[in-house]
Design an enzyme around this catalytic site. Structure first.
Site, PDB file in Angstrom:
ATOM      1  CD  GLU A 165      -3.410   0.495   2.125  1.00 33.92           C
ATOM      2  OE1 GLU A 165      -4.229  -0.246   1.706  1.00 33.92           O
ATOM      3  OE2 GLU A 165      -2.990   0.996   3.336  1.00 33.92           O
ATOM      4  CG  HIS A 173       7.220 -29.623   2.696  1.00 31.95           C
ATOM      5  ND1 HIS A 173       7.608 -30.888   2.389  1.00 31.95           N
ATOM      6  CD2 HIS A 173       7.627 -29.138   3.783  1.00 31.95           C
ATOM      7  CE1 HIS A 173       8.662 -30.981   3.298  1.00 31.95           C
ATOM      8  NE2 HIS A 173       8.622 -30.208   4.166  1.00 31.95           N
ATOM      9  CE  LYS A 202     -11.325   3.396   2.025  1.00 31.55           C
ATOM     10  NZ  LYS A 202     -10.589   4.253   2.811  1.00 31.55           N
TER      11      LYS A 202
HETATM   12  O1  PA5 Z   1      -2.934   1.797   5.904  1.00 33.78           O
HETATM   13  C1  PA5 Z   1      -3.800   2.603   5.598  1.00 33.78           C
HETATM   14  O2  PA5 Z   1      -3.950   3.801   5.952  1.00 33.78           O
HETATM   15  C2  PA5 Z   1      -5.172   1.974   5.660  1.00 33.78           C
HETATM   16  O3  PA5 Z   1      -4.743   0.312   5.309  1.00 33.78           O
HETATM   17  C3  PA5 Z   1      -6.324   1.835   6.596  1.00 33.78           C
HETATM   18  O4  PA5 Z   1      -5.606   1.527   8.035  1.00 33.78           O
HETATM   19  C4  PA5 Z   1      -7.307   1.009   6.421  1.00 33.78           C
HETATM   20  O5  PA5 Z   1      -8.173   1.433   5.105  1.00 33.78           O
HETATM   21  C5  PA5 Z   1      -8.386   1.353   7.685  1.00 33.78           C
HETATM   22  O6  PA5 Z   1      -8.538   2.738   7.693  1.00 33.78           O
HETATM   23  P1  PA5 Z   1      -9.224   3.237   9.280  1.00 33.78           P
HETATM   24  O7  PA5 Z   1      -8.304   3.134  10.187  1.00 33.78           O
HETATM   25  O8  PA5 Z   1      -9.454   4.697   8.702  1.00 33.78           O
HETATM   26  O9  PA5 Z   1     -10.546   2.428   9.225  1.00 33.78           O
END
Ligand code: PA5
Length: 430
Positions: free
Chosen positions: A283, A304, A418
């Site tokens: 990410e 394995h 989203k």
């Molecule tokens: O790393 C990130 O920013 C994302 O993976 C968030 O942690 C994830 O989308 C969850 O977001 P939030 O904490 O706002 O619910």
């Protein structure tokens, strides 16, 4: 002191490996990346020295345990779940929830919106003694809010509208988001996620610290390990092995076409650490057509399953082994069937010894097959080493972001899905 060693020898010695000249050529950019990290430290670099967050987490954890809680449900997803799960799996007993003499309540993670998982949690918990920790920095993530609404409904049914709020915690942004509004409306207590710390870099905020303290882990040691890492990076800059590792992985990807980075710990307890790292690397760096694909595996199990591919499949991977020098537990292998040569040789060794020999064997076999590999060696598996390792991997990811020329701290690519979800689910304005 945490003793965490990074060994990149087999990224240079392997056929087609990275040459010293290439690292030297990248040096100015690596130095600049390290300077920027230290000059304008992102929020996660500050966390190990921010005692207030751990104090708040420890105090609340103490209250939860003192209340006689039987169950603690952590509702969160992505960066709000993967770090805490990694810590739980690395440090707690693998059957924590089944232990009669465990210290603290059972712990459950509600991440996905799969009704089978949440129903199963609801089947298990004693709602009259359950605490729910809703963890979302934005305070609006659909999956987490849906899990919260279902858990809230169940708690209200069990203990009533008045009392339910006493068993709920919101771990969220200190100022913004719907959870702040709900908390104010219903008198629910909150723990802060610092605004300048992104989800996947937030394991050392109350996101990771509260659940770790609830299961009686030593959060001070966790932070101590992370602080040691920050101090070493501050001292060594571009020479720090985690920083140097960013250069190796970047070059392997951009100059050698190695598009897959496999993280393969030789410890079951680190399987979810690899899952945490997969999100961190993916990410943070997968942007503008750049980045390598992180993949988690576990040794010896995946010898394995996947090692055939790593040894003879496409030359597109870098395999990073994580080795634990001193495993927290070990078992001698009893001598038996000594007349049967394919069985008897195992007797007199130990399970941990076998695990580490297999790790070494994989490393050597990969090298001989011309497959680039690196090793991270932890002297022990405890809070201090985990804190150091996670901080070092975050540093490495941030540095890699600079080398790739991408912003490691945003995630524009997850927005589109989203928006469509919000629109399909009838959220006003979408
Ligand atoms: O790393 C990130 O920013 C994302 O993976 C968030 O942690 C994830 O989308 C969850 O977001 P939030 O904490 O706002 O619910």
């Amino acid at each position: 002191m945490a003793d965490v060693a990074f060994d990149y020898t087999n990224l240079t010695e392997v056929e087609g490996g990275i040459m010293g000249a290439e690292i030297s050529q990248l040096s100015p950019r690596l130095e600049e990346a390290a300077n920027v990290l230290l000059r304008e430290p992102p929020g996660f670099m500050r966390l190990p020295k921010t005692a207030g967050l751990s104090e708040q987490s420890k105090t609340l954890a103490g209250e939860i345990k003192a209340s006689g809680a039987t169950d603690f449900v952590h509702a969160g997803i992505g960066g709000s779940a993967l770090g805490p799960i990694a810590l739980h799996r690395a440090l707690d007993h693998p059957y924590h929830n089944l232990l009669a003499n465990r210290s603290g309540p059972r712990i459950h993670f509600a991440e996905n919106t799969d009704p089978a998982t949440l129903s199963a949690i609801l089947d298990i918990v004693d709602l009259s003694n359950t605490w729910v920790n809703v963890v979302t920095k934005s305070g609006s993530t659909a999956e987490t809010m849906a899990n919260f609404l279902v858990l809230r409904g169940a708690l209200v049914d069990a203990v009533g509208e008045e009392a339910y709020g006493e068993r709920v915690v919101f771990t969220t942004d200190p100022e913004e988001g719907y959870l702040v509004q709900i908390a104010e409306r219903e008198g629910i207590r909150r723990l802060p996620i610092p605004p300048d710390v992104g989800g996947r870099f937030s394991v050392l905020t109350p996101v990771g610290l509260l659940p770790a303290a609830v299961t009686s882990r030593d959060v001070d040691a966790l932070l101590r390990g992370a602080e040691q890492c920050v101090d070493e990076v501050t001292r060594e800059g571009a020479e720090h092995p985690a920083v140097v590792g960013a250069a190796y992985h970047y070059l392997m990807n951009t100059e050698r076409g190695r598009n897959v980075r496999v993280m393969m710990p030789y410890a079951d307890s680190l399987e979810r650490l690899a899952a945490w790292f997969v999100q961190l690397w993916a990410e943070s760096l997968g942007k503008e057509g750049k980045g390598s694909t992180p993949h988690g595996a576990v040794g010896t199990t995946d010898q394995h399953s996947q090692v055939q591919l790593y040894m003879e499949g496409p030359q597109d991977k870098v395999i990073e082994l994580i080795e634990v020098e001193n495993h927290p537990r070990d078992l001698p292998i009893p001598r038996a069937y000594e007349d049967l040569e394919g069985v008897g040789y195992l007797g007199g060794h130990t399970m941990a010894g076998l695990l580490n020999v297999e790790c070494d064997a994989t490393r050597k076999a990969l090298l001989e097959a011309g497959r680039p590999n690196a090793t991270i060696k932890l002297a022990a598996m405890d809070e201090e080493h985990l804190g150091y390792l996670m901080q070092a991997l975050e540093v490495q990811t941030a540095i890699a972001g600079s080398l790739y020329g991408v912003n490691a701290f945003d995630q524009p690519g997850v927005e589109a899905g989203k928006q469509i979800t919000y629109s399909r689910m009838g959220r006003p304005g979408y």
